[in-house]
Scaffold this motif. Structure first.
Motif, short mmCIF file in Angstrom:
data_model
loop_
_atom_site.label_atom_id
_atom_site.label_comp_id
_atom_site.label_asym_id
_atom_site.label_seq_id
_atom_site.Cartn_x
_atom_site.Cartn_y
_atom_site.Cartn_z
N TYR A 104 160.21 155.10 48.01
CA TYR A 104 160.47 156.13 47.01
C TYR A 104 161.96 156.47 46.86
O TYR A 104 162.40 156.74 45.75
CB TYR A 104 159.66 157.39 47.29
CG TYR A 104 158.21 157.19 46.97
CD1 TYR A 104 157.75 157.28 45.66
CD2 TYR A 104 157.30 156.85 47.96
CE1 TYR A 104 156.42 157.07 45.35
CE2 TYR A 104 155.96 156.64 47.67
CZ TYR A 104 155.53 156.75 46.36
OH TYR A 104 154.23 156.53 46.05
N GLU A 105 162.70 156.46 47.94
CA GLU A 105 164.15 156.71 47.83
C GLU A 105 164.80 155.64 46.96
O GLU A 105 165.62 155.93 46.10
CB GLU A 105 164.81 156.74 49.21
CG GLU A 105 164.48 157.96 50.04
CD GLU A 105 165.21 159.22 49.59
OE1 GLU A 105 166.14 159.14 48.75
OE2 GLU A 105 164.85 160.30 50.09
N GLU A 106 164.42 154.40 47.19
CA GLU A 106 164.96 153.28 46.42
C GLU A 106 164.51 153.36 44.96
O GLU A 106 165.30 153.10 44.05
CB GLU A 106 164.48 151.96 47.04
CG GLU A 106 165.13 150.75 46.47
CD GLU A 106 164.65 149.46 47.14
OE1 GLU A 106 164.98 148.40 46.60
OE2 GLU A 106 163.96 149.52 48.17
N LEU A 107 163.26 153.76 44.74
CA LEU A 107 162.74 153.93 43.38
C LEU A 107 163.52 155.03 42.65
O LEU A 107 163.91 154.85 41.49
CB LEU A 107 161.25 154.27 43.43
CG LEU A 107 160.52 154.41 42.10
CD1 LEU A 107 160.55 153.10 41.32
CD2 LEU A 107 159.08 154.86 42.36
N LEU A 108 163.76 156.14 43.31
CA LEU A 108 164.52 157.24 42.72
C LEU A 108 165.94 156.77 42.38
O LEU A 108 166.45 157.06 41.29
CB LEU A 108 164.56 158.43 43.68
CG LEU A 108 165.30 159.66 43.20
CD1 LEU A 108 164.69 160.23 41.92
CD2 LEU A 108 165.30 160.72 44.31
N VAL B 79 161.89 162.59 45.36
CA VAL B 79 160.94 161.73 46.05
C VAL B 79 159.54 162.34 45.95
O VAL B 79 158.56 161.65 45.66
CB VAL B 79 161.37 161.50 47.52
CG1 VAL B 79 160.23 160.91 48.33
CG2 VAL B 79 162.60 160.60 47.57
N ALA B 80 159.44 163.64 46.15
CA ALA B 80 158.13 164.31 46.09
C ALA B 80 157.52 164.21 44.69
O ALA B 80 156.32 163.93 44.55
CB ALA B 80 158.26 165.77 46.51
N SER B 81 158.33 164.41 43.65
CA SER B 81 157.78 164.33 42.29
C SER B 81 157.39 162.90 41.93
O SER B 81 156.41 162.69 41.20
CB SER B 81 158.74 164.93 41.26
OG SER B 81 159.91 164.16 41.13
N LYS C 263 153.83 161.58 40.73
CA LYS C 263 153.73 160.78 39.51
C LYS C 263 152.89 159.52 39.75
O LYS C 263 152.07 159.12 38.91
CB LYS C 263 155.14 160.40 39.05
CG LYS C 263 155.39 160.56 37.58
CD LYS C 263 156.88 160.39 37.30
CE LYS C 263 157.12 159.90 35.91
NZ LYS C 263 156.32 160.56 34.90
N VAL C 264 153.07 158.90 40.91
CA VAL C 264 152.31 157.71 41.27
C VAL C 264 150.82 158.04 41.38
O VAL C 264 149.96 157.23 41.01
CB VAL C 264 152.86 157.08 42.57
CG1 VAL C 264 151.88 156.08 43.17
CG2 VAL C 264 154.20 156.42 42.29
N GLN C 265 150.50 159.23 41.86
CA GLN C 265 149.09 159.65 41.95
C GLN C 265 148.51 159.95 40.58
O GLN C 265 147.33 159.69 40.33
CB GLN C 265 148.95 160.87 42.85
CG GLN C 265 149.19 160.58 44.31
CD GLN C 265 149.04 161.80 45.18
OE1 GLN C 265 148.60 162.86 44.74
NE2 GLN C 265 149.41 161.67 46.45
N ASP C 266 149.32 160.52 39.68
CA ASP C 266 148.84 160.99 38.38
C ASP C 266 148.86 159.91 37.30
O ASP C 266 148.18 160.06 36.28
CB ASP C 266 149.70 162.16 37.88
CG ASP C 266 149.59 163.37 38.79
OD1 ASP C 266 148.64 163.47 39.58
OD2 ASP C 266 150.49 164.24 38.70
#
Length: 155
Positions: free
Chosen positions: A13-17, A42-44, A48-51
């Protein structure tokens, strides 16, 4: 290049952000209001991945691009389409779009929808070349002028 589904097993997620923020950085100072990419955390992204349905393109172990897809009643909304700067124009965006199109077909949705900022004319041209057509313009809250263009691609 390999396309993967970003799901509960994804941990980068850090890399994705960083990918999203760096690929949207060229908009800084060009668009008003600023990109919502600045508000991502990272939390959002985990939420987002869940939603939504998300995909990434990898080469070797490098994260080259991503897209988030949100099912709507009559289409699949495409958001946060990001491609690493050194890989733009090399098919990563088209690969992500193909994953979105396949998702829409699987969900029996007849179209893709996206929004792009009014100032980003190069994006309008790219999306048009990919089969999207402008369907409307809208203003962000507090603006009296159009700030976004909505585009759709019928599948």
């Amino acid at each position: 290049m390999e396309t993967i589904r970003i799901d509960g097993r994804f941990e980068r997620y850090e890399e994705l952000l960083t990918l999203i923020r760096s690929s949207f950085a060229y908009m800084d100072g060009r668009i008003d209001p600023p990109s919502s990419a600045h508000a991502l955390t990272v939390a959002s992204l985990r939420q987002k991945v869940q939603d939504e349905v998300a995909f990434a393109v990898l080469a070797e172990d490098d994260l080259l691009g991503c897209v988030f897809c949100k099912p709507e009643p009559d289409c699949l909304y495409i958001g946060k389409l990001a491609v690493a700067s050194g890989f733009q124009g090399k098919g990563v965006g088209r690969t992500l779009l193909a994953a979105a199109e396949e998702t829409a077909r699987r969900l029996k949705l007849p179209a893709l929808r996206l929004q792009t900022r009014i100032e980003l004319t190069e994006n309008h041209a790219t999306f048009a070349a990919w089969g999207f057509v402008e369907t409307s313009r809208s203003a962000h809250p507090g603006f009296t002028r159009a700030t976004s263009i909505e585009m759709r691609k019928v599948l």
